[in-house]
Design a protein around this motif. Structure first.
Motif, PDB file in Angstrom:
ATOM      1  N   PHE A  34       0.831  -1.197   0.000  1.00 39.65           N
ATOM      2  CA  PHE A  34       0.000   0.000   0.000  1.00 39.65           C
ATOM      3  C   PHE A  34       0.868   1.251   0.000  1.00 39.65           C
ATOM      4  O   PHE A  34       0.901   2.004   0.951  1.00 39.65           O
ATOM      5  CB  PHE A  34      -0.939   0.013   1.210  1.00 39.65           C
ATOM      6  N   ASN A  35       1.565   1.465  -1.091  1.00 40.38           N
ATOM      7  CA  ASN A  35       2.338   2.698  -1.217  1.00 40.38           C
ATOM      8  C   ASN A  35       1.951   3.371  -2.524  1.00 40.38           C
ATOM      9  O   ASN A  35       1.343   2.762  -3.410  1.00 40.38           O
ATOM     10  CB  ASN A  35       3.851   2.442  -1.127  1.00 40.38           C
ATOM     11  N   THR A  36       2.262   4.616  -2.667  1.00 40.40           N
ATOM     12  CA  THR A  36       1.833   5.418  -3.811  1.00 40.40           C
ATOM     13  C   THR A  36       2.279   4.801  -5.132  1.00 40.40           C
ATOM     14  O   THR A  36       1.488   4.714  -6.079  1.00 40.40           O
ATOM     15  CB  THR A  36       2.376   6.857  -3.685  1.00 40.40           C
ATOM     16  N   GLU A  37       3.514   4.373  -5.201  1.00 38.62           N
ATOM     17  CA  GLU A  37       4.054   3.832  -6.444  1.00 38.62           C
ATOM     18  C   GLU A  37       3.268   2.604  -6.924  1.00 38.62           C
ATOM     19  O   GLU A  37       2.853   2.522  -8.078  1.00 38.62           O
ATOM     20  CB  GLU A  37       5.518   3.452  -6.252  1.00 38.62           C
ATOM     21  N   GLU A  63      -0.528   3.500  -7.789  1.00 35.15           N
ATOM     22  CA  GLU A  63      -0.707   4.263  -9.035  1.00 35.15           C
ATOM     23  C   GLU A  63      -0.655   3.348 -10.248  1.00 35.15           C
ATOM     24  O   GLU A  63      -1.287   3.631 -11.258  1.00 35.15           O
ATOM     25  CB  GLU A  63       0.365   5.352  -9.130  1.00 35.15           C
ATOM     26  N   LYS A  64       0.067   2.239 -10.170  1.00 34.52           N
ATOM     27  CA  LYS A  64       0.148   1.286 -11.273  1.00 34.52           C
ATOM     28  C   LYS A  64      -1.197   0.582 -11.493  1.00 34.52           C
ATOM     29  O   LYS A  64      -1.498   0.161 -12.593  1.00 34.52           O
ATOM     30  CB  LYS A  64       1.229   0.249 -11.004  1.00 34.52           C
TER      31      LYS A  64
END
Length: 90
Positions: free
Chosen positions: A82-85, A88-89
């Motif tokens: 659960f991280n932005t990178e 976003e994918k």
């Protein structure tokens, strides 16, 4: 002039602080253990322990239930994705 949203948020925070709920250090007689867990809660009066899932349900209403979902493993490992990178994918 104070922004209306900031004022509203401040008032809401103050209200929640003043009427905040306190939690007992140990379960009371009203608390019921959710079988298969170490979680206690006080279910609504019409609810009873479920035979189909971890939690409580209202026998007279098949859509009313309190279901406990557990993370399969340590939160630190389960939350690594659960991280932005990565989000976003998707």
């Amino acid at each position: 002039m104070i922004n209306r949203h900031a004022l509203l948020c401040s008032m809401l925070l103050l209200a929640l602080t003043c009427i905040g709920q306190s939690f007992p250090a140990s379960p009371t007689v009203e608390h019921q253990l959710i079988e298969g867990t170490n979680v206690y809660l006080i279910p609504p009066q019409t609810f009873s322990p479920s035979d189909n899932f971890k939690g409580f349900q209202d026998p007279s209403d098949p859509y009313s239930m309190l279901m406990l979902m557990e993370i399969p493993g340590p939160f630190s490992e389960a939350s690594e994705g659960f991280n932005t990178e990565i989000l976003e994918k998707k």
